[in-house]
Design a protein around this motif. Structure first.
Motif, PDB file in Angstrom:
ATOM      1  N   THR A 106     -13.146 -73.617  39.385  1.00 52.52           N
ATOM      2  CA  THR A 106     -12.981 -72.364  38.649  1.00 52.52           C
ATOM      3  C   THR A 106     -14.238 -72.005  37.862  1.00 52.52           C
ATOM      4  O   THR A 106     -14.750 -70.878  37.968  1.00 52.52           O
ATOM      5  CB  THR A 106     -11.776 -72.458  37.686  1.00 52.52           C
ATOM      6  N   TRP A 107     -14.730 -72.937  37.052  1.00 49.80           N
ATOM      7  CA  TRP A 107     -15.896 -72.637  36.226  1.00 49.80           C
ATOM      8  C   TRP A 107     -16.925 -73.758  36.153  1.00 49.80           C
ATOM      9  O   TRP A 107     -18.095 -73.520  35.840  1.00 49.80           O
ATOM     10  CB  TRP A 107     -15.456 -72.294  34.798  1.00 49.80           C
ATOM     11  N   GLY A 108     -16.523 -74.979  36.464  1.00 48.18           N
ATOM     12  CA  GLY A 108     -17.436 -76.104  36.291  1.00 48.18           C
ATOM     13  C   GLY A 108     -18.691 -76.002  37.139  1.00 48.18           C
ATOM     14  O   GLY A 108     -19.802 -76.330  36.679  1.00 48.18           O
ATOM     15  N   LEU A 161     -15.208 -83.228  36.244  1.00 49.72           N
ATOM     16  CA  LEU A 161     -14.077 -82.402  35.810  1.00 49.72           C
ATOM     17  C   LEU A 161     -12.962 -82.456  36.844  1.00 49.72           C
ATOM     18  O   LEU A 161     -13.205 -82.727  38.028  1.00 49.72           O
ATOM     19  CB  LEU A 161     -14.542 -80.952  35.635  1.00 49.72           C
ATOM     20  N   GLU A 216      -9.524 -78.402  39.810  1.00 44.85           N
ATOM     21  CA  GLU A 216      -9.240 -77.001  39.499  1.00 44.85           C
ATOM     22  C   GLU A 216     -10.274 -76.428  38.540  1.00 44.85           C
ATOM     23  O   GLU A 216     -10.769 -75.313  38.733  1.00 44.85           O
ATOM     24  CB  GLU A 216      -7.841 -76.878  38.898  1.00 44.85           C
ATOM     25  N   GLN A 217     -10.610 -77.166  37.510  1.00 42.84           N
ATOM     26  CA  GLN A 217     -11.609 -76.686  36.554  1.00 42.84           C
ATOM     27  C   GLN A 217     -13.001 -76.635  37.195  1.00 42.84           C
ATOM     28  O   GLN A 217     -13.769 -75.714  36.934  1.00 42.84           O
ATOM     29  CB  GLN A 217     -11.623 -77.600  35.330  1.00 42.84           C
TER      30      GLN A 217
END
Length: 299
Positions: free
Chosen positions: A182-184, A175, A178-179
Motif C-alpha cells: 500500500t505505502w511501504g 512491513l 498489505e502495508q
C-alpha cells in the motif's frame, strides 16, 4: 593543502555523491520491479508475466541511457560540466520522487504503466548524462598527473548506490505485506528527494574546470561538440597513422637498405641478417621511393 588539490577533492566528492544518489534511484527501480510493480501496475497479467512486464519497463532505462550521454555530453562541452550535472541530478530526483507518488493501475488504469515507463525513460536519460559528466568533471579538476585517480571516485558511486538501495528496500520489506504494497514500497522512492537535496548542496560548491573556464573566456568552446569531437578524433588518428608510416619507412631505410647499399659501393659486407632483411625490403622500398621521385618530377 593547495587550491588545486582542494578543488580536485571537492570535485571527486561531488562526483561520488551525485553518482551514488543517481544509481540509488536507478537500482531502486530494479528492486521494485521484482517485488512490487508487477502486482500494482500489471495486475491483469498472471504473476510471472506481470514481473516480466515490470522488468520490460526496467529495460527502458538502459535504452534511454545513450541518449542522455549524447545530449548531456554535448551540453557539458558547451555550457559546462557543473551546470549539466545539476540538471541530471534534478531530473533523476524528479523522476524517482514521482514514481513514489504514482497512482497504481487500480486507480487510473492503463495510464499508470504508461507513466511508469515515461518516468523510467527520464531516469535513463539522467543517469546516462550523469556518469560520463561526473568522470570528466573529477578528472578535469584533478591536480596534474592525478586525473585517473580522482575520476575513479565517480565509478565508486555505482556500488554505493546499489548497496544503499538494497538496504533501504530491505528495511521497508519487513512491513506486513498489505502495508508494504500500500505505502511501504513508496518510501525508498520518496527518500530520494532528501538525498538529491544533499547531493545538490555538495555539487553546487564545485567549480568548473579551469581549462573550460579559459576556453570560454577565449570564445574557444566548440559550437557543435557532437559533430566537432568525432571529426577531430578522425583527423588525429589519420595524422598519427601518417607519422607512424613515415617513421617505419625511415627505420627500414636506416636499418636494412642502407647497409646493403654500403656493401655494394664499398665492398664491406654487412652482417648476414642485415643482408637477408635488405633483400626482402629493398624492392618495395625502392619502388615506393621511385614513385615519389616520379611524382616530384611531374610537379
Amino acid at each position: 593543502m593547495n587550491h588545486e588539490t582542494a578543488t580536485g577533492r571537492r570535485a571527486a566528492l561531488a562526483s561520488f555523491a551525485g553518482t551514488a544518489i543517481e544509481w540509488y534511484d536507478f537500482y531502486l527501480y530494479g528492486t521494485a520491479s521484482a517485488l512490487v510493480f508487477g502486482k500494482l501496475f500489471f495486475p491483469e497479467l498472471n504473476p510471472a508475466t506481470g514481473v516480466l512486464a515490470a522488468f520490460g519497463t526496467f529495460w527502458v532505462g538502459f535504452l534511454a541511457r545513450p541518449l542522455g550521454g549524447i545530449v548531456f555530453g554535448h551540453l557539458g562541452d558547451r555550457v559546462g560540466r557543473k551546470n549539466t550535472l545539476v540538471v541530471t541530478l534534478l531530473l533523476m530526483g524528479f523522476a524517482t520522487f514521482a514514481v513514489g507518488l504514482l497512482p497504481t493501475y487500480a486507480k487510473i488504469g492503463i495510464a499508470a504503466p504508461l507513466l511508469l515507463v515515461a518516468l523510467r525513460a527520464v531516469q535513463g536519460v539522467a543517469v546516462g548524462g550523469e556518469w560520463g559528466g561526473a568522470v570528466v568533471l573529477a578528472a578535469e579538476n584533478a591536480p596534474a598527473g592525478r586525473g585517473s585517480y580522482f575520476a575513479m571516485f565517480a565509478q565508486q558511486g555505482s556500488p554505493a548506490g546499489s548497496i544503499l538501495s538494497t538496504v533501504v528496500f530491505l528495511a521497508v520489506s519487513a512491513l506486513p505485506d498489505e502495508q508494504f504494497l500500500t505505502w511501504g514500497w513508496r518510501v525508498p522512492f520518496l527518500l530520494s528527494g532528501v538525498l538529491v537535496a544533499l547531493g545538490l548542496l555538495i555539487r553546487l560548491k564545485v567549480e568548473e574546470p579551469a581549462e573550460f573556464v579559459r576556453a570560454k573566456a577565449k570564445a574557444a568552446v566548440a559550437k557543435v561538440p557532437l559533430v566537432e569531437v568525432p571529426a577531430d578524433c578522425v583527423a588525429d588518428r589519420a595524422a598519427r597513422h601518417r607519422r607512424e608510416h613515415h617513421g617505419h619507412r625511415r627505420r627500414v631505410l636506416q636499418q636494412h637498405v642502407r647497409p646493403r647499399l654500403v656493401h655494394e659501393r664499398t665492398g664491406h659486407r654487412p652482417p648476414d641478417h642485415a643482408v637477408r632483411a635488405a633483400r626482402r625490403v629493398r624492392g618495395p622500398v625502392l619502388l615506393a621511393a621511385g614513385r615519389g621521385a616520379a611524382g616530384r618530377t611531374r610537379r
